[in-house]
Write a protein that holds these residues in place. Structure first.
Motif, short mmCIF file in Angstrom:
data_model
loop_
_atom_site.label_atom_id
_atom_site.label_comp_id
_atom_site.label_asym_id
_atom_site.label_seq_id
_atom_site.Cartn_x
_atom_site.Cartn_y
_atom_site.Cartn_z
N HIS A 118 0.80 -1.22 0.00
CA HIS A 118 0.00 0.00 0.00
C HIS A 118 0.84 1.28 0.00
O HIS A 118 0.29 2.37 -0.01
CB HIS A 118 -0.94 0.00 1.21
N ALA A 119 2.13 1.14 0.00
CA ALA A 119 3.02 2.30 0.05
C ALA A 119 3.19 2.93 -1.32
O ALA A 119 2.97 2.29 -2.35
CB ALA A 119 4.38 1.88 0.60
N PHE A 120 3.56 4.20 -1.33
CA PHE A 120 3.91 4.88 -2.57
C PHE A 120 5.09 5.80 -2.30
O PHE A 120 5.39 6.14 -1.16
CB PHE A 120 2.73 5.67 -3.15
N ARG A 121 5.78 6.18 -3.38
CA ARG A 121 6.95 7.06 -3.24
C ARG A 121 6.49 8.50 -3.10
O ARG A 121 5.61 8.96 -3.83
CB ARG A 121 7.84 6.95 -4.48
N SER A 122 7.11 9.19 -2.17
CA SER A 122 6.87 10.61 -1.99
C SER A 122 8.21 11.29 -1.73
O SER A 122 9.23 10.61 -1.57
CB SER A 122 5.89 10.86 -0.85
N ASP A 171 5.72 16.13 2.72
CA ASP A 171 5.76 15.72 1.33
C ASP A 171 5.21 16.79 0.40
O ASP A 171 4.20 17.42 0.70
CB ASP A 171 4.97 14.42 1.13
N VAL A 172 5.88 16.97 -0.74
CA VAL A 172 5.47 17.99 -1.71
C VAL A 172 4.50 17.41 -2.73
O VAL A 172 4.45 16.20 -2.94
CB VAL A 172 6.68 18.62 -2.43
N TYR A 173 3.74 18.29 -3.35
CA TYR A 173 2.78 17.91 -4.40
C TYR A 173 3.44 18.05 -5.76
O TYR A 173 4.16 19.02 -6.03
CB TYR A 173 1.53 18.79 -4.34
N TRP A 174 3.13 17.09 -6.64
CA TRP A 174 3.65 17.06 -8.02
C TRP A 174 2.48 17.07 -8.98
O TRP A 174 1.41 16.56 -8.66
CB TRP A 174 4.47 15.79 -8.24
N TYR A 175 2.71 17.59 -10.18
CA TYR A 175 1.68 17.58 -11.22
C TYR A 175 1.85 16.35 -12.10
O TYR A 175 2.95 15.96 -12.44
CB TYR A 175 1.76 18.84 -12.09
N GLY A 176 0.70 15.75 -12.44
CA GLY A 176 0.68 14.60 -13.33
C GLY A 176 -0.58 14.64 -14.17
O GLY A 176 -1.34 15.61 -14.14
N ALA A 177 -0.83 13.57 -14.88
CA ALA A 177 -2.00 13.50 -15.76
C ALA A 177 -3.31 13.64 -15.00
O ALA A 177 -4.30 14.13 -15.54
CB ALA A 177 -1.98 12.18 -16.53
N ASP A 178 -3.33 13.21 -13.73
CA ASP A 178 -4.55 13.28 -12.91
C ASP A 178 -4.58 14.48 -11.99
O ASP A 178 -5.35 14.49 -11.02
CB ASP A 178 -4.69 11.99 -12.09
N VAL A 200 0.87 13.81 -4.00
CA VAL A 200 2.16 13.59 -3.34
C VAL A 200 2.78 12.27 -3.77
O VAL A 200 3.95 12.02 -3.50
CB VAL A 200 2.06 13.66 -1.79
N ASN A 201 2.01 11.43 -4.44
CA ASN A 201 2.51 10.16 -4.95
C ASN A 201 3.37 10.44 -6.18
O ASN A 201 2.85 10.75 -7.26
CB ASN A 201 1.33 9.25 -5.29
N LEU A 202 4.67 10.30 -6.02
CA LEU A 202 5.59 10.63 -7.12
C LEU A 202 5.35 9.75 -8.34
O LEU A 202 5.59 10.17 -9.46
CB LEU A 202 7.04 10.52 -6.65
N ASP A 203 4.86 8.54 -8.13
CA ASP A 203 4.60 7.66 -9.27
C ASP A 203 3.48 8.18 -10.17
O ASP A 203 3.33 7.73 -11.30
CB ASP A 203 4.28 6.24 -8.78
N LYS A 204 2.69 9.12 -9.69
CA LYS A 204 1.64 9.73 -10.50
C LYS A 204 2.12 11.00 -11.21
O LYS A 204 1.40 11.56 -12.03
CB LYS A 204 0.42 10.05 -9.64
N ALA A 205 3.32 11.45 -10.87
CA ALA A 205 3.88 12.65 -11.50
C ALA A 205 4.34 12.32 -12.91
O ALA A 205 4.73 11.19 -13.21
CB ALA A 205 5.05 13.18 -10.69
N LYS A 206 4.27 13.29 -13.79
CA LYS A 206 4.69 13.10 -15.17
C LYS A 206 6.02 13.82 -15.38
O LYS A 206 6.13 15.01 -15.10
CB LYS A 206 3.64 13.67 -16.12
N SER A 236 16.06 9.99 -6.87
CA SER A 236 17.09 9.50 -5.96
C SER A 236 16.78 9.79 -4.50
O SER A 236 17.33 9.11 -3.61
CB SER A 236 18.46 10.08 -6.34
N ILE A 237 15.91 10.76 -4.21
CA ILE A 237 15.60 11.09 -2.80
C ILE A 237 14.19 10.64 -2.41
O ILE A 237 13.80 10.80 -1.26
CB ILE A 237 15.79 12.59 -2.50
N ALA A 238 13.44 10.09 -3.36
CA ALA A 238 12.07 9.65 -3.05
C ALA A 238 12.08 8.35 -2.27
O ALA A 238 12.99 7.57 -2.35
CB ALA A 238 11.27 9.46 -4.34
#
Length: 146
Positions: free
Chosen positions: A64-68, A100-107, A111-117, A144-146
């Protein structure tokens, strides 16, 4: 091999992330790479000593974990030397979930880096513009820091 456990500190959260005992009892952290894993016996002993330390199976947490990315690990100097072809992530500055910071992605934002584009710096600047509303970070460094 017997099942391993992380020990959650249930007294508080970092944003909406769980905190676990760090490696070698080094305090609490949210990054699983920096968290201590315990045998069932060790986890039960710790829970008996302090009921707020809750054993959670490593296998369950990792499913259930994700990279942030913890904002404390980010420095403006990390953004130097980017070229138009550098792959970047786009950060929404001034907005955090705990550390944790927020990233922009398709959705949208997450904060889930795997959703960032990841975009080239040139495309990111053309898409988002150059303003204080968006910050571009080299994807290689952020990964490298996620």
């Amino acid at each position: 091999m017997s099942e391993l456990f992380y020990m959650q500190d249930s007294r508080s959260y970092t944003g909406d992330c769980l905190s676990f005992w760090g490696l070698g009892g080094s305090g609490y952290c949210t990054s699983l790479e920096r968290c201590q894993q315990y045998t069932k016996e060790e986890a039960q002993r710790m829970n008996q000593n302090r009921e707020t330390d809750i054993p959670l199976p490593v296998s369950y947490i990792e499913q259930h974990a994700f990279r942030s990315v913890d904002c404390q690990l980010m420095r403006d100097t990390d953004r130097q030397g980017m070229t138009p072809d550098t792959l970047v992530y786009v950060q929404h500055p001034g907005d955090w979930n705990g550390n944790d910071v927020y990233w922009y992605g398709a959705d949208g934002r997450s904060v889930n880096l795997d959703k960032a584009k990841a975009l080239t710096l040139q495309l990111a600047q053309e898409t988002f513009g150059v303003s204080e509303s968006f910050v571009f970070w080299p994807a290689e460094h952020i990964d490298s820091i996620a």
